[in-house]
Design a protein around this motif. Structure first.
Motif, PDB file in Angstrom:
ATOM      1  N   VAL A   2       3.113  -1.285   5.153  1.00 19.41           N
ATOM      2  CA  VAL A   2       1.799  -1.403   6.165  1.00 19.41           C
ATOM      3  C   VAL A   2       2.472  -0.295   7.065  1.00 19.41           C
ATOM      4  O   VAL A   2       3.612  -0.309   7.543  1.00 19.41           O
ATOM      5  CB  VAL A   2       1.771  -2.707   6.977  1.00 19.41           C
ATOM      6  CG1 VAL A   2       0.860  -2.540   8.227  1.00 19.41           C
ATOM      7  CG2 VAL A   2       1.412  -3.996   5.908  1.00 19.41           C
ATOM      8  N   LYS A   3       1.558   0.616   7.509  1.00 17.60           N
ATOM      9  CA  LYS A   3       1.616   1.611   8.429  1.00 17.60           C
ATOM     10  C   LYS A   3       2.075   1.056   9.836  1.00 17.60           C
ATOM     11  O   LYS A   3       1.792   0.069  10.239  1.00 17.60           O
ATOM     12  CB  LYS A   3       0.521   2.617   8.615  1.00 17.60           C
ATOM     13  CG  LYS A   3       0.096   3.331   7.223  1.00 17.60           C
ATOM     14  CD  LYS A   3      -1.086   4.291   7.586  1.00 17.60           C
ATOM     15  CE  LYS A   3      -1.570   4.754   6.451  1.00 17.60           C
ATOM     16  NZ  LYS A   3      -2.870   5.477   6.706  1.00 17.60           N
ATOM     17  N   GLY A  60      -1.661   0.521  11.091  1.00 12.90           N
ATOM     18  CA  GLY A  60      -1.314  -0.504  10.477  1.00 12.90           C
ATOM     19  C   GLY A  60      -2.475  -1.631  10.562  1.00 12.90           C
ATOM     20  O   GLY A  60      -2.065  -2.742   9.779  1.00 12.90           O
ATOM     21  N   SER A  79      -4.592   0.633   6.030  1.00 11.25           N
ATOM     22  CA  SER A  79      -3.311   0.246   6.656  1.00 11.25           C
ATOM     23  C   SER A  79      -2.039   0.602   5.749  1.00 11.25           C
ATOM     24  O   SER A  79      -0.860   0.323   6.287  1.00 11.25           O
ATOM     25  CB  SER A  79      -3.446  -1.355   7.099  1.00 11.25           C
ATOM     26  OG  SER A  79      -4.500  -1.801   7.991  1.00 11.25           O
ATOM     27  N   PHE A  80      -2.404   0.882   4.524  1.00 17.06           N
ATOM     28  CA  PHE A  80      -1.091   1.075   3.749  1.00 17.06           C
ATOM     29  C   PHE A  80      -0.990   2.253   3.354  1.00 17.06           C
ATOM     30  O   PHE A  80      -1.684   3.458   3.237  1.00 17.06           O
ATOM     31  CB  PHE A  80      -1.364   0.166   2.355  1.00 17.06           C
ATOM     32  CG  PHE A  80      -1.759  -1.231   2.556  1.00 17.06           C
ATOM     33  CD1 PHE A  80      -1.370  -1.835   3.574  1.00 17.06           C
ATOM     34  CD2 PHE A  80      -2.858  -1.737   1.694  1.00 17.06           C
ATOM     35  CE1 PHE A  80      -1.609  -3.236   3.659  1.00 17.06           C
ATOM     36  CE2 PHE A  80      -3.170  -3.323   1.856  1.00 17.06           C
ATOM     37  CZ  PHE A  80      -2.734  -3.978   2.676  1.00 17.06           C
ATOM     38  N   GLU A 110       2.384  -6.303   0.931  1.00 17.22           N
ATOM     39  CA  GLU A 110       1.767  -5.807   1.953  1.00 17.22           C
ATOM     40  C   GLU A 110       0.622  -6.368   2.747  1.00 17.22           C
ATOM     41  O   GLU A 110       0.465  -5.992   3.676  1.00 17.22           O
ATOM     42  CB  GLU A 110       1.323  -4.210   1.565  1.00 17.22           C
ATOM     43  CG  GLU A 110       0.261  -4.087   0.734  1.00 17.22           C
ATOM     44  CD  GLU A 110       0.909  -4.199  -0.954  1.00 17.22           C
ATOM     45  OE1 GLU A 110      -0.146  -3.830  -1.835  1.00 17.22           O
ATOM     46  OE2 GLU A 110       1.862  -4.867  -1.264  1.00 17.22           O
ATOM     47  N   LEU A 138       0.355  -7.362   6.555  1.00 20.44           N
ATOM     48  CA  LEU A 138      -0.601  -6.889   7.478  1.00 20.44           C
ATOM     49  C   LEU A 138      -1.073  -8.219   8.137  1.00 20.44           C
ATOM     50  O   LEU A 138      -1.633  -8.341   9.362  1.00 20.44           O
ATOM     51  CB  LEU A 138      -1.762  -6.292   6.549  1.00 20.44           C
ATOM     52  CG  LEU A 138      -2.967  -6.103   7.174  1.00 20.44           C
ATOM     53  CD1 LEU A 138      -2.906  -5.092   8.603  1.00 20.44           C
ATOM     54  CD2 LEU A 138      -3.963  -5.668   6.482  1.00 20.44           C
ATOM     55  N   ARG A 195       1.031  -9.107  10.956  1.00 21.51           N
ATOM     56  CA  ARG A 195       0.907  -8.422  12.193  1.00 21.51           C
ATOM     57  C   ARG A 195      -0.255  -8.488  12.886  1.00 21.51           C
ATOM     58  O   ARG A 195      -0.026  -8.780  14.111  1.00 21.51           O
ATOM     59  CB  ARG A 195       0.940  -6.778  11.614  1.00 21.51           C
ATOM     60  CG  ARG A 195       2.416  -6.099  11.664  1.00 21.51           C
ATOM     61  CD  ARG A 195       2.296  -4.818  11.736  1.00 21.51           C
ATOM     62  NE  ARG A 195       1.681  -4.227  12.973  1.00 21.51           N
ATOM     63  CZ  ARG A 195       1.111  -2.926  12.820  1.00 21.51           C
ATOM     64  NH1 ARG A 195       1.467  -2.180  11.697  1.00 21.51           N
ATOM     65  NH2 ARG A 195       0.715  -2.509  13.839  1.00 21.51           N
ATOM     66  N   PRO A 209       6.800   1.038  10.025  1.00 22.95           N
ATOM     67  CA  PRO A 209       6.377   0.649   8.809  1.00 22.95           C
ATOM     68  C   PRO A 209       7.071  -0.665   8.240  1.00 22.95           C
ATOM     69  O   PRO A 209       8.367  -0.728   8.544  1.00 22.95           O
ATOM     70  CB  PRO A 209       6.555   1.778   7.445  1.00 22.95           C
ATOM     71  CG  PRO A 209       7.353   2.770   8.307  1.00 22.95           C
ATOM     72  CD  PRO A 209       7.554   2.439   9.957  1.00 22.95           C
TER      73      PRO A 209
END
Length: 191
Positions: free
Chosen positions: A16-17, A22, A29-30, A85, A89, A92, A104
């Protein structure tokens, strides 16, 4: 467990950025991160056992708050666990402490990097709270590991990074800006 002087293993993981990118949603987002991403920089790679737990977000948020200080030292932070991931996400999105995380979150879902590093807990099968400082050539310069129930101190990681980047002899509890040890001077004083 791999340790100081070992090469950090090759890896290719979805993450995940960090930052607002992100939070754009699946597909946006990846990103893919490998051992050559951010080539030529110092790296701090830290692992936590599981998403949606209690100690982990306190550590991740603490590393996130220091992200600018690490960046000032030409160092990138990567956080990782064996969750996907999509789980990262979702965590987050729903956890206020890490929602705006600038670093990340790597998904080691096959446990390949965790196994290569030797940091999987033998009973739980999840990563221990391991932290690695890796120099620009990909060599581990510092490794620390905590058990599952004890959080680490990201400020100490920053202190050790500062010491490593001096390429000098740094005494116990040395902090950036303080004197390093000069053995020749010590011998001259003793004579």
């Amino acid at each position: 467990m791999l340790t100081v002087g070992d090469k950090f293993p090759a890896f290719k993981l979805t993450a995940v950025k960090g930052g607002k990118e992100g939070l754009l949603g699946p597909g946006k987002s990846f990103t893919e991160i490998t051992e050559t991403t951010d080539s030529g920089k110092w790296k701090v790679v830290f692992f936590w056992p599981k998403d949606f737990t209690f100690i982990c977000p306190t550590e991740i948020a603490a590393f996130g708050k220091l992200n600018g200080e690490f960046a000032d030292r030409d160092t990138v932070l990567y956080g990782a666990s064996t969750d996907s991931e999509f789980v990262h996400l979702n965590w987050r999105v729903y956890n206020e402490d890490i929602r705006n995380l600038e670093i990340p979150m790597l998904a080691d879902t096959k446990r390949e990097l965790s196994e290569a590093l030797g940091i999987l807990d033998k009973n739980e099968g999840v990563p221990l709270r391991a932290t690695f400082i890796v120099d620009p050539e990909g060599t581990i310069q510092w490794a620390a590991v905590n058990g599952l129930n004890v959080g680490r101190n990201p400020q100490e990681v920053l202190r050790v990074l500062d010491a490593l980047q001096t390429d000098e002899l740094c005494p116990c509890n040395w902090e950036k800006g303080k004197d390093v040890l000069k053995p020749q001077e010590l011998f001259e004083k003793a004579a």
